[in-house]
Write an enzyme that holds these catalytic residues in place. Structure first.
Site: not given
Ligand code: IVH
Length: 691
Positions: A91, A132, A427
């Site tokens: 992302l 996230k 001390c």
């Molecule tokens: S969607 C094509 N949703 O964050 C989109 N990723 O920094 C795929 N991650 O590789 C990712 N929570 O490991 C998505 N709610 C969430 C997420 C999430 C954590 C992680 C995932 C991704 C990374 C990107």
């Protein structure tokens, strides 16, 4: 990390770009390959941001293999390779609200320009916000509803086969529920919950092994174990949030439907999902998530915002690295790097010597941190942090900041290792570490740091609760030789104090009255204040209630102590032993002569408390030292009493603080008992007063 200005020297720009790419590759390998990142995410992000900025300003330097243009390239792996039929992308990040809004504007602009119909007005988008999760991305493949394969993301096209390891995760079902299509790949995050992480580290510490640095790295390391039996011991969890390949079956049309469908199939879907029509609401939601991030039993490092409608997602498409229809809003980092200025040792009230780091101030986890704990001698040795190192500091919520480890790639040459001091910094007496113990101690009971610590604890809120007796005053009184132990609190030389600068008549009088008021505290408070090993507030209250008087507690045998409900043999022995040490016998004797209350029981049940003053009418007048008048009235009402505004023949007692003129006269006239603050304390604690 600051970056120099290269804007005018093209060869230096090219050199820095090369340097940044090498650094990013090195840290990619540490993060993805070795599950052991050396720098915090925020430092990694800074490298990426710098590289992106230079490439933007000097587009001729962009190469297809730059980390800005591609995913992490996996090195040698011990796992079999798995080809992702649908690539697993990463992302893009937004680090502030402006960047987040700029992304939503880009989405809307693109949708407007891609529009095939001639409908006017701005396109309508529903935004879905998810947490996230801070773990590692995994794709789990089900065929005919049965788990057949699980793979890490790897470089997005090829991942590692971790099927056996993922099968050990309880929340990943072996079989999906009804309605499973012939093929479905579920993308989600494997993570280690905070309680599981704490339990794991407690076990490590118990055997003197290295504690794990953070849940994410531990989850990654646990999942990529060659032996899945090791993974099975780690209590990993999984949240599903996306689909990969799907063959046959129902086709959701929105992301929210996708999540609902995943949940229906029996996959774990986190319920902190929210959708909004207005982007202002997205921003408000993110604030709320940030405020409550520590209420969760797992770590998050941001909020992912996704466009809900799948057809709209398709229009938006992908860049080489990431979808255009989603973005990760990064929450403020809880790990940052800074310079370790020095390692010092603090001495606690029980003599425990704890190493801690003096740090160049760094803003992390919501506050500026200048010191962080290093736990004990073993942890410093295992982490091998040295003054002069750049170290990673972690501060999550209200937790005490800690040093996780050094950034070895930034260690200056010839940096000397740190050695635990052999003598107490306060001390100068030798520090002692018993065989098999993790902690080191200063064994000198008269060590000034210990004396101060014991007194600070004795006067603190949960113990004798003496207002106006803060750390600074304890320090001063001990330094000036006015206080040698906790019994000295009741024998202060106020005549000397009053002659000091900063102590007027009023403040000394206030202090004296606060000390007086504390004499009446219940026995449980006193016992807790004495810092008897293993005696916290609950045990102190149990002892006070069971024995009712210090004299009886002193006489109790180990068997009698053990017979108290809630007390085990360790606590019983500790109390028994403490009460028989000559220095403690002497201390209790002096507390006794000082007129400190030695009687129990204390009240600890809410029910008892609620009816303690039932039927009583207690009027409060004048200024009290320990609490405001409103607090005093609230305390009476909380105990089932009434606190009328005026004295009458029905008044049970008058509590008279400073300057309570007319009510006092009236009470005297009617023969109503008048209580001072000590008497009031007794009334609140025990429901009775001395007439
Ligand atoms: S969607 C094509 N949703 O964050 C989109 N990723 O920094 C795929 N991650 O590789 C990712 N929570 O490991 C998505 N709610 C969430 C997420 C999430 C954590 C992680 C995932 C991704 C990374 C990107």
């Amino acid at each position: 990390m600051d970056s120099p200005d290269y804007s005018r020297l093209p060869e230096q720009v090219a050199e820095r770009v090369g340097e940044l790419r090498a650094l990013i590759e090195y840290h990619d390998e540490r993060y993805h390959g070795a599950d052991s990142p050396e720098i915090p995410d925020v430092d990694y992000d800074a490298l990426m941001i710098e590289l992106r900025g230079l490439e933007r300003d000097h587009p001729q330097l962009v190469t297809p293999d730059s980390p800005t243009q591609r995913m992490y390239r996996a090195g040698q792996s011990t796992f079999d390779e798995v080809a992702h039929r649908v690539p697993m992308r990463s992302l893009d990040n937004a680090f502030n609200v402006d960047e987040l809004r700029a992304w939503s504007d880009r989405v809307l602009r693109r949708l407007t320009s891609e529009r095939k119909d001639d409908a006017g007005g701005a396109p309508k988008v529903t935004w879905v916000c998810e947490l996230k999760f801070d773990g590692l991305a995994v794709s789990v493949r089900y065929e005919a509803g049965v788990l057949v394969q699980a793979a890490t993301r790897g470089d997005g096209r090829f991942g590692e086969d971790v099927t056996a390891n993922v099968r050990t995760i309880d929340s990943v079902p072996e079989r999906l529920g009804d309605g499973a299509p012939s093929v479905v790949e579920v993308r989600g995050e494997v993570y280690l919950g905070l309680s599981a992480f704490t339990t794991l580290n407690a076990a490590q510490e118990a055997v003197g092994a290295k504690v794990y640095v953070n849940p994410r790295n531990t989850a990654a390391g646990s999942l990529r174990q060659k032996d899945a039996a090791v993974t099975a011991t780690r209590d990993l969890s999984f949240w599903a949030y996306q689909l990969g390949e799907v063959v046959g079956g129902l086709k959701p049309t929105s992301h929210l439907q996708t999540l609902g469908w995943l949940a229906d199939l029996g996959l774990p879907v986190d319920n902190h999902v929210a959708s909004f029509e207005s982007f202002d609401d997205v921003v408000t939601h993110i604030d709320a998530v940030e405020a409550s991030r520590h209420d969760l039993d797992f770590e998050i490092d941001g909020v992912v915002v996704k466009v809900d409608d799948l057809a709209t997602q398709e229009i938006l498409g992908f860049t080489a690295r990431a979808p255009r229809w989603a973005i990760a809003y990064k929450l403020p980092p809880e790990e940052r790097s800074t310079l370790l200025l020095d390692i010092e040792v603090s001495i606690g009230p029980g003599g425990q010597a704890t190493p801690f780091a003096r740090l160049e101030p760094v803003f992390v986890g919501g506050s500026t941190v200048t010191a962080a704990t290093l736990h004990n001698a073993d942890q410093v040795a295992i982490k091998d942090v040295r003054p002069g190192d750049v170290v990673v500091v972690r501060k999550a919520g209200d937790v005490i900041p800690e040093v996780l480890g050094p950034v070895l790639s930034e260690r200056p040459e010839n940096l000397a290792p740190w050695a635990f001091p052999t003598t107490c910094p306060a001390c100068n007496e030798p520090l002692i570490r018993s065989e098999g113990e993790a902690a080191t101690f200063c064994g000198n009971h008269a060590c000034p740091r210990q004396v101060r610590g014991r007194i600070e604890h004795f006067v603190s809120r949960g113990a004798m609760d003496i207002e106006g007796f803060g750390e600074q005053r304890v320090d001063l009184f001990v330094c000036e030789g006015l206080l040698e132990d906790v019994a000295g609190v009741f024998d202060l030389d106020y005549g000397r104090i009053i002659s000091w600068e900063g102590f007027g008549d009023t403040s000394v009088d206030k202090l004296r009255r606060a000390v007086e008021a504390s004499r009446g505290r219940p026995l449980g408070r006193l016992l807790f204040g004495l810092r008897i090993p293993h005696v916290g507030t609950t045990v102190a209250d149990l002892l006070a209630t069971a024995f009712g008087h210090l004299d009886l507690l002193e006489l109790a045998t180990i068997e009698e102590l053990e017979a108290v409900e809630g007390l085990g043999p360790v606590i019983a022995a500790s109390v028994h032993d403490w009460l028989r040490q000559p220095r403690n016998i002497d201390l209790l004797g002096r507390l006794r002569s000082a007129g400190v209350n030695l009687e129990g029981p204390t009240l600890n049940s809410g029910e008892e408390l609620a009816s303690l003053l039932a039927g009583m009418a207690v009027v409060v007048t004048g200024t009290l030292v320990g609490m405001s008048r409103d607090e005093a009235k609230a305390a009476i009402v909380a105990r089932g009493g009434k606190s009328p505004a005026s004295v009458s023949s029905k008044t049970t007692a008058l509590v008279a603080g400073e300057g309570g003129g007319s009510k006092r006269l009236k009470a005297e006239e009617l023969g109503i008992p008048i209580l001072d603050e000590v008497g009031f304390g007794r009334l609140l604690e025990q429901g009775e007063f001395l007439n």
